[in-house]
Design a protein around this motif. Structure first.
Motif: not given
Length: 241
Positions: A34-46
């Motif tokens: 989350r500290r990489m403000k520009s990065q988007r995180i996508v979680i595949l949460d099966a």
């Protein structure tokens, strides 16, 4: 010594059930990402393990994910994708949706220029992908082989390496290792990283973990407080007194 996870670095988190990898992923890895403000995180949460993480949006289909990432001016930093029926095809559709606006990948005259990094967290990869004799699915291969140029990278958790495609294991520069099986210590850690690393992994205790990276001269060992993680259920006696 320290190690940094840059937007062009793939990561594997490996550990047995109850070793601490899922709690570490939620409490340490996601907090760092989350500290990489520009990065988007996508979680595949099966496995529905990330319902309690703060400040996340939910995408219930690949198209919904693609719209969240590419049709607004300020995409959510964390997008959770609850997947009810995990299959390889479903994972591939989500990877495709996260790569670029739908349609760009089919136009041979247009090369998409990414405006922000995207990292996909694949929780328990063997739910989707089984070992395929070296024939890696196309979008998984694209993320791990071509993704670095566009800051498209992954963080992948797993319990056993023999159930996971080789492209994930061989194209990940950094691994976080908890207590693992003897097979994985010998056939993955020793084979791909060396004798010293395998011997160190064999000595790990529950909740301890090592970070092995191409960017480190020697592995880093961490010994978190056991109390940080919830205890496992005690269960019932199967044999003995």
């Amino acid at each position: 010594m320290s190690v940094r996870l840059t937007p062009d670095t793939n990561l594997v988190i490996l550990g047995k059930v109850g070793s601490g990898k899922s709690e570490w992923t939620k409490r340490v890895l996601l907090k760092s990402l989350r500290r990489m403000k520009s990065q988007r995180i996508v979680i595949l949460d099966a496995k529905n393990e990330y319902t309690n993480i703060p400040n996340n949006e939910v995408a219930k289909s690949p198209m919904s994910l693609n719209e969240m990432l590419y049709q607004g001016d300020n995409p959510p930093q964390v997008i959770r994708c609850p997947i009810v029926n995990p299959t390889m095809e479903m994972a591939e559709n989500y990877l495709r949706a996260a790569w670029s606006p739908i349609g760009h990948e089919n136009d041979p005259d247009v090369i998409y220029n990414p405006k922000f990094p995207v990292r996909v967290l694949i929780e328990d990869a063997p739910i989707y992908y089984m070992e395929r004799g070296g024939r890696d699915p196309p979008w998984l291969k694209k993320w791990f082989v071509l993704g670095r140029a566009g800051n498209r990278c992954a963080a992948v958790t797993m319990q056993r390496t023999q159930l996971c495609p080789k492209v994930i294991l061989t194209m990940s520069e950094t691994i976080c290792v908890f207590v693992i099986s003897s097979f994985d210590a010998e056939n993955y850690v020793r084979r791909y990283h060396g004798d010293m690393e395998a011997n160190m992994v064999r000595s790990l205790k529950r909740y301890q973990y090592m970070i092995i990276s191409d960017h480190l001269d020697t592995p880093l060992l961490f010994d978190p407080l056991v109390g940080r993680f919830p205890p496992r259920p005690k269960g019932v006696l199967l044999a003995g007194k």
